[in-house]
Every structure is written in C-alpha cells, then in structure tokens.
Scaffold this motif. Structure first.
Motif, PDB file in Angstrom:
ATOM      1  N   ILE A 158     -88.232  27.165  16.576  1.00 26.14           N
ATOM      2  CA  ILE A 158     -87.069  27.587  17.359  1.00 26.14           C
ATOM      3  C   ILE A 158     -87.030  29.100  17.471  1.00 26.14           C
ATOM      4  O   ILE A 158     -86.817  29.660  18.556  1.00 26.14           O
ATOM      5  CB  ILE A 158     -85.770  27.046  16.722  1.00 26.14           C
ATOM      6  CG1 ILE A 158     -85.667  25.547  16.973  1.00 26.14           C
ATOM      7  CG2 ILE A 158     -84.560  27.756  17.298  1.00 26.14           C
ATOM      8  CD1 ILE A 158     -84.378  24.936  16.529  1.00 26.14           C
ATOM      9  N   ARG A 205     -97.818  13.846  11.524  1.00 22.71           N
ATOM     10  CA  ARG A 205     -96.398  13.599  11.271  1.00 22.71           C
ATOM     11  C   ARG A 205     -95.544  14.856  11.378  1.00 22.71           C
ATOM     12  O   ARG A 205     -94.666  15.080  10.559  1.00 22.71           O
ATOM     13  CB  ARG A 205     -96.166  12.953   9.894  1.00 22.71           C
ATOM     14  CG  ARG A 205     -97.051  11.787   9.556  1.00 22.71           C
ATOM     15  CD  ARG A 205     -96.961  10.654  10.492  1.00 22.71           C
ATOM     16  NE  ARG A 205     -95.716   9.902  10.452  1.00 22.71           N
ATOM     17  CZ  ARG A 205     -95.451   8.920  11.318  1.00 22.71           C
ATOM     18  NH1 ARG A 205     -96.319   8.591  12.234  1.00 22.71           N
ATOM     19  NH2 ARG A 205     -94.309   8.272  11.247  1.00 22.71           N
ATOM     20  N   ILE A 224     -84.621  19.341  18.860  1.00 19.20           N
ATOM     21  CA  ILE A 224     -84.627  19.662  17.425  1.00 19.20           C
ATOM     22  C   ILE A 224     -83.196  19.800  16.930  1.00 19.20           C
ATOM     23  O   ILE A 224     -82.830  19.284  15.874  1.00 19.20           O
ATOM     24  CB  ILE A 224     -85.421  20.960  17.159  1.00 19.20           C
ATOM     25  CG1 ILE A 224     -86.900  20.734  17.434  1.00 19.20           C
ATOM     26  CG2 ILE A 224     -85.217  21.431  15.731  1.00 19.20           C
ATOM     27  CD1 ILE A 224     -87.730  21.989  17.337  1.00 19.20           C
ATOM     28  N   ASN A 243     -93.102  23.804  11.684  1.00 18.30           N
ATOM     29  CA  ASN A 243     -91.829  24.061  11.013  1.00 18.30           C
ATOM     30  C   ASN A 243     -90.767  24.295  12.084  1.00 18.30           C
ATOM     31  O   ASN A 243     -90.859  25.235  12.871  1.00 18.30           O
ATOM     32  CB  ASN A 243     -91.993  25.299  10.134  1.00 18.30           C
ATOM     33  CG  ASN A 243     -90.691  25.706   9.487  1.00 18.30           C
ATOM     34  OD1 ASN A 243     -89.646  25.702  10.126  1.00 18.30           O
ATOM     35  ND2 ASN A 243     -90.756  26.051   8.228  1.00 18.30           N
ATOM     36  N   PRO A 244     -89.758  23.412  12.148  1.00 13.38           N
ATOM     37  CA  PRO A 244     -88.814  23.487  13.272  1.00 13.38           C
ATOM     38  C   PRO A 244     -88.071  24.814  13.343  1.00 13.38           C
ATOM     39  O   PRO A 244     -87.816  25.318  14.440  1.00 13.38           O
ATOM     40  CB  PRO A 244     -87.851  22.329  13.009  1.00 13.38           C
ATOM     41  CG  PRO A 244     -88.083  21.905  11.612  1.00 13.38           C
ATOM     42  CD  PRO A 244     -89.468  22.298  11.253  1.00 13.38           C
ATOM     43  N   LYS A 245     -87.765  25.386  12.192  1.00 18.91           N
ATOM     44  CA  LYS A 245     -87.010  26.638  12.215  1.00 18.91           C
ATOM     45  C   LYS A 245     -87.863  27.743  12.829  1.00 18.91           C
ATOM     46  O   LYS A 245     -87.426  28.495  13.693  1.00 18.91           O
ATOM     47  CB  LYS A 245     -86.610  27.012  10.795  1.00 18.91           C
ATOM     48  CG  LYS A 245     -85.478  28.019  10.745  1.00 18.91           C
ATOM     49  CD  LYS A 245     -85.080  28.272   9.311  1.00 18.91           C
ATOM     50  CE  LYS A 245     -83.953  29.275   9.243  1.00 18.91           C
ATOM     51  NZ  LYS A 245     -83.673  29.623   7.846  1.00 18.91           N
ATOM     52  N   HIS A 282     -92.610  16.501  13.155  1.00 18.75           N
ATOM     53  CA  HIS A 282     -91.528  16.062  14.034  1.00 18.75           C
ATOM     54  C   HIS A 282     -91.456  16.867  15.319  1.00 18.75           C
ATOM     55  O   HIS A 282     -91.156  16.330  16.380  1.00 18.75           O
ATOM     56  CB  HIS A 282     -90.191  16.167  13.301  1.00 18.75           C
ATOM     57  CG  HIS A 282     -90.002  15.096  12.283  1.00 18.75           C
ATOM     58  ND1 HIS A 282     -90.445  15.220  10.990  1.00 18.75           N
ATOM     59  CD2 HIS A 282     -89.435  13.879  12.369  1.00 18.75           C
ATOM     60  CE1 HIS A 282     -90.155  14.122  10.330  1.00 18.75           C
ATOM     61  NE2 HIS A 282     -89.547  13.289  11.126  1.00 18.75           N
ATOM     62  N   LEU A 291     -91.026  15.527  19.198  1.00 18.86           N
ATOM     63  CA  LEU A 291     -89.892  15.937  20.019  1.00 18.86           C
ATOM     64  C   LEU A 291     -90.357  16.687  21.268  1.00 18.86           C
ATOM     65  O   LEU A 291     -89.727  16.587  22.320  1.00 18.86           O
ATOM     66  CB  LEU A 291     -88.940  16.804  19.191  1.00 18.86           C
ATOM     67  CG  LEU A 291     -88.251  16.044  18.057  1.00 18.86           C
ATOM     68  CD1 LEU A 291     -87.380  16.973  17.234  1.00 18.86           C
ATOM     69  CD2 LEU A 291     -87.414  14.903  18.599  1.00 18.86           C
TER      70      LEU A 291
END
Lengths: 218, 207, 244
Positions: free
Chosen positions: C13, C83, C228, C8-10, C85, C89
């Motif tokens: 980060i 899959r 991201i 989960n990108p959030k 992301h 990245l």
C-alpha cells in the motif's frame, strides 16, 4: 472405485434419481425448435447439427448441480474424501457415471431427433459419432464446474455461467463434424480435435476438480 | 502406535478457535472431548481426519488410519441398509458386512430402504460404517445423537470391543457412554484468543 | 531487495500510494495526447476514411483485455504457490478492469464494423473470441462474488483462472476453425509487409497503447489497495465480534 460407479448408477436408476430427465429435455428441445422456427425442411436440416449439440449440452448441464451437491449434503463427500480411494478417482468415476446416465443415452437417442429435424442421412452417422466422442468431455468439464460450486446455496445458476463458456470448443467441433459429414466433406480434423479435447479433459480435469473439492470441503 | 497431536491450532470460518492442543492417544484408549458449543470440537475432529489443514502443529497418524463419523451419516435414502453398508465396505476394501449388521442390531432391517429408517436406526447404520472401515482410530462427533438408551449401551459395547482389539477412539459427546476407562480432555483450556486466520502474515503487517 | 517484499500488504500500500499519482498522471497525459493526436492530426485512410481512427481506442483496449487476463493468471499462480494475499487480491482487482476493456473492444469493434462491414455485429472469429473472453470474465467475477470465505474464493477463482485460460486458448482456435472471418489481420507488427499500418498512425497508436497500459496499472493499484483495506476491515470486524 467400481463400487462407487455402481452406486451412482443405481442411485440414478432408482426413483427420484433423475435418469431420463435429460433425455426428455433433449426431446423437448428437438420438438420446440421446429415449432419456433417453422416446418421448412431445408431450414431445419441446416440448423439441426447446432440445435442437437446445444440441446445435448443443456441436457448435460441439467443434472450437473446434483453431481456433488447431494453427496455434500448427506455427508458422503466428507467420507469419500477421507476414504482410501483418491479424490481424483472419485471425481473421474462420478463424471463417468454422469456420462453413462446422460451423455450415452443422448448419443443413442440422437438419430431419432435427427430425423425429426430433417438431418440428411449422410449426417446421421456423424451425429452419433460426434456425440459419442464429445459428450464425455461435457461430463468431465461439468464435473469441474460442479466441484467449484459444491458448497454454494444457489450454485446452479453460477454453475451454468462457469461451465457454458468452457463448453465452447466442444460445441464448435462437435457441430462442425455433423455439418461437414452431412455435406459429404472430410471430418477427420474436427473429429480428431474433439477427441483431443475429450481425452485431455478426462485426463487433466479430475485433478483440478479434486483440488476444487478439497478447497470447498475444508 | 500412539496417536500424538502436538501444538495443534485449528480454524473455523477463518477464525482460529483452538490453539496449543496437545494429547496422546494410545492403542486401546479412548478420549472424550468436552467443551461448550462452538468451542471447536467438530473443527478439531475434521482437522484430525484430514478434511482441513491445521493452522499449525503436528498430527502423528495419517488420515488413512482414521475413521470419521460426523453428524451426517453419508446414507442414500433410495439404497437398502445392505447396499449402503456394502458400498462403504467396498470403498474401504473390506469384506463382510454381516458382523457389522449383527453388532449394531440391524440384521432385521437389512433389506429396508434407508429412507424408511427411523433417525436412531439411521444413526446405527452410520456407526456400523466404522466397523466395516477396518481403521484403527475412530473419530466420533456426537455419536449418540438420536440413539435411545438401549442403543447407547449397544454402541458403548461396540466401542469397548474396538478398544479391546487395540483400536482407539476420540469422541466429542455430551452423553456419558459409561466407558470408565475413557479420559476426558476439556477443550475450553485451548480456546484461542480470537486470532483471525486471514491475519496470518496479512494482519501482522499492520501491527 | 526482492519483489516478494511487496507481498507485505502494508509495504504494498505504501509503495502503491507513492506510485499511483505518477501512473495516473502519466495515463491521463498519454491518453489525452494520443487520442487528440490520433483523432485530429492524422490523415484519413484511403479505404476506410475517418472511421479508421477508432483504432486508437479499439486496439489498445483489445490488447489490454487479453493482457489483464494474463496478469490474473500470473497472480493466481503466485497465490496458489506462495500464498501471498496481495497477489490474490490483485487478480480480483484486475478482473472488472479487464472485463471493461473487453466491453470497450467489443463496442468499438461494433462501431467500426457498422460502416466497414455494413453490420453492427458480425460473427467474426476475433469479435466472437472477445465475446467468449467476456463470458470468462463474467464467470470469474461471479465466482469471486458468490463464495463467502475470502481464502476459499481466492483458491477457487485461481483454479478457475488456470483451467479457464486453457479453454480460452482452445476456444480461440476453435472459433478460427469455425469461421474464417472478415476482420482484418493485426497490422501493428507488419512493417515491411503488403498492407502495413501507415507510419502516420504508428506513433499516436503507440502513445495510446502506453496510455491504456498506464491506465490499467493505475486502476489495478487503486483497486488492490481498496481490496486490501476491505480485507483488513473484515479482519477487524471479525475480531470485534470475538470481543478481544
């Protein structure tokens, strides 16, 4: 599948198909190198295996960017991807056709250029053998590079950048065979290794290439 | 067998353009896709033909049942009309191109190189490929581009025969082929609300 | 609690930003300490003199050059299979860092080789392999740059990374075959053998390696966060254009 092979061969032979361009390029390399290096027979004989292999490699590269790009432009690639033959087979057949119109003529013409470059007679047979065994790998690996760059506008340069590092093992073993053969040493080990690369590339890379093509088509 | 599309969402360039697309195409039926430029007709047809994966939804027929005719005809200029068509027949494992040449009125041109055909003749050759594919569901993307009135009527007849033999056709076209039996599907109704495909599982995290 | 939560990108980060200062500080401390210790507080080698001290840059850089590629391979596979992301990245973020480490290894190798072998460049199998590795990095980065659609680029580079890895290993063996070489063997794991690494070098070198690892992690975290955000920005811009 056979129809595809015949079509690609026919297209290559017809006007504008580019058959013979690679061969002419190969010849030019063999003529230009002595002009640059000097006419000394000993020096030429020493560098001949490397020059001939690098020349074959670049001659192969010359026609690679057309391998899928032309079919992509006129829509054939879309239609082939929806046709009942597997895309992996399409890639393998197109790589085979590429080898028949570039790698095979290079192999057959190589002894002539070997003479130009003072390659010892003992090396001639290994020159032909190494090219015959190694150039199919160049076509398989090249097809993979062409599949990666098929949708790009200026894919040609990127294609060289991607494919040439992949050619390193083929080049090393190929030239090594001629060097050892010319010096009268045993060539079995590099010859088997080169055959291994060719067989491995021909067996496995069509899957990677077909994957790359599908990604590029969607 | 019916061709059923349910809750399909398709993307172009990473942006979802159509969603919730539902329709059923029975054997012998034709469906005309309508909608303004950019609504996603080509994207929908490419997705149905199996060239790109749908974002979501089901397509009942496998790509093997579908013959796809796009803007580009897949012709090689240095090959003759016969050679071009024979190639596609061989790829599809069918025999005999004479019937297709006759139906598309190409018999007199059969030895001409494709590069020397007019745009309309090329198009007819591209459409003749459908006949040699032997596949039941035709996906036609603007099939009548560069065809004259007579050729449009000729092609309408070919489609009607195909439907009569139990085939079906899905076409995106602005020109009325005169197929009275064809239903019309307006894609504007399925226009997506600007969902970005990259967002899929990525963008929601920031919501 | 599973590792996939960081897909989960959030969440990635948030965690990365919390960890980053510590990792960066650790990298700085370890590198400063290791390099000062290595350069000024170790004896000269009886054969190589003070030149040997370039080992404190050369060896960690070379190790990380290879490890960065391995990390790219793993994250590429994760992207292809699951899959996520963030994984793709991260691979993109690691490539230029790995490429730079390769350059450092090549440059320090040249500086070391000049007094030892009497030449700036020797077609030694190890040096040649690193030059080839550099070309692989170059192709990988160039492919990322060339493809417009980010998902297509991620897929294509992942496939290239997999195939490239096989050929990189093949090249390594081919190059060994081609030339036996001048380069000394790796000495780090040779404790108890004939020509071991002097224990006086062992600890400063270990600290330097730790410093390079931390530096790599810090740079990759930072660059992944940036990637991201760039992706997020592209998404927002695309939505703006759609006018909704």
């Amino acid at each position: 599948m056979i129809a595809l092979l015949l079509r690609d061969l026919r297209l290559a032979m017809r006007a504008g198909g580019g058959f013979g361009l690679g061969l002419a390029f190969f010849l030019l390399v063999a003529v230009l190198v002595p002009l640059g290096v000097g006419p000394e027979g000993g020096v030429l004989a020493r560098i001949a295996p490397g020059i001939l292999w690098v020349g074959a490699l670049l001659a192969c590269l010359l026609s690679l960017d057309r391998l899928f790009a032309l079919d992509h432009e006129d829509g054939s690639l879309d239609l082939l991807a929806t046709a009942p033959i597997p895309l992996e087979g399409v890639v393998a057949i197109k790589a085979l056709a590429h080898w028949l119109v570039t790698g095979l003529p290079l192999t057959l013409a190589a002894p002539l250029l070997g003479v130009l470059l003072h390659l010892p007679d003992s090396g001639q047979v290994w020159l032909v053998a190494s090219l015959a065994v190694g150039t199919p790998a160049l076509s398989s690996i090249g097809a993979f590079g062409a599949a990666l760059t098929v949708g790009l506008k200026r894919g040609g340069l990127l294609l060289s950048l991607l494919v040439l590092p992949l050619y390193v093992p083929t080049l090393i073993f190929g030239a090594e065979i001629i060097k050892r053969g010319a010096a009268g040493m045993a060539v079995e080990v590099p010859l088997l290794l080169l055959a291994g690369i060719t067989l491995g590339a021909a067996a496995a890379l069509p899957f990677a290439s077909a994957l790359a093509l599908r990604i590029n088509l969607r | 067998m019916d061709f059923v599309v349910s809750d399909l969402a398709v993307a172009r360039g990473g942006i979802c353009v159509l969603e919730g697309v539902n329709f059923t195409l029975r054997p012998g039926a034709a469906l005309v896709l309508r909608g303004p430029n950019g609504v996603g007709k080509t994207t929908l047809l490419r997705t149905l033909a199996g060239l790109q994966p749908p974002l979501e939804g089901q397509i009942s027929a496998p790509p093997e049942a579908i013959a796809y005719a796009a803007h580009a005809d897949g012709l090689k200029g240095t090959l003759s009309v016969t050679e071009n068509l024979e190639f596609w027949a061989a790829v599809h494992g069918t025999r005999g191109i004479d019937h297709a040449l006759d139906r598309m009125n190409l018999r007199d041109l059969r030895d001409r190189r494709a590069a020397n055909l007019s745009a309309g003749q090329k198009r007819r050759l591209g459409l003749a490929r459908l006949l040699v594919s032997g596949r039941p569901i035709w996906m036609l993307d603007e099939p009548t581009v560069s065809l004259d009135v007579a050729s449009v009527a000729l092609f309408a007849g070919v489609v009607r025969d195909h439907l009569g033999q139990g085939g079906s056709a899905l076409m995106a076209t602005h020109i009325d082929l005169g197929l009275s039996e064809a239903a019309v599907l307006d894609l504007a109704a399925f226009r997506a609300q600007g969902r970005v495909q990259a967002a899929h599982g990525f963008d929601e995290a920031f919501a | 609690m599973s590792i996939w939560e960081y897909a989960n990108p959030k969440k990635f980060i948030a965690t990365a930003q919390r960890v980053l200062p510590w990792v960066a500080t650790g990298a700085a401390v370890a590198l400063i300490m290791g390099l000062i210790w290595g350069f000024f507080f170790t004896p000269d080698d009886y054969k190589q003199g003070s030149t040997v001290k370039i080992i404190f840059l050369h060896v960690p850089a070379a190790m990380m050059a290879i490890n960065a590629w391995v990390m790219m391979l793993v994250t590429s596979l994760v992207w292809l299979v699951r899959r996520h992301h963030v994984s793709a990245l991260a691979a993109r973020a690691a490539a230029p860092v790995g490429m730079t480490f390769t350059l450092i290894a090549l440059a320090t190798g040249a500086f070391w080789g000049q007094p030892m072998w009497g030449t700036w460049w020797e077609w030694d199998p190890r040096l040649t392999s690193f030059l080839i590795l550099f070309l692989f990095y170059l192709g990988y980065v160039a492919l990322w740059e060339a493809v417009e659609n980010p998902d297509t680029a991620a897929d294509l580079t992942a496939v290239l990374c997999m195939v490239g890895s096989v050929f990189a290993v093949l090249s390594r063996y081919a190059v060994k075959f081609w030339n036996q070489g001048l380069h000394q063997d790796s000495t780090i794991l040779k404790v108890g053998e004939k020509d071991p690494l002097d224990p006086a070098y062992y600890w400063p070198l270990a600290v330097c390696i730790a410093g390079f690892i931390l530096l790599f992690v810090a740079l990759v975290l930072l660059r992944t966060i940036t990637e991201i955000r760039l992706r997020r920005l592209a998404v927002i811009e695309a939505r703006e254009r759609l006018g909704s």
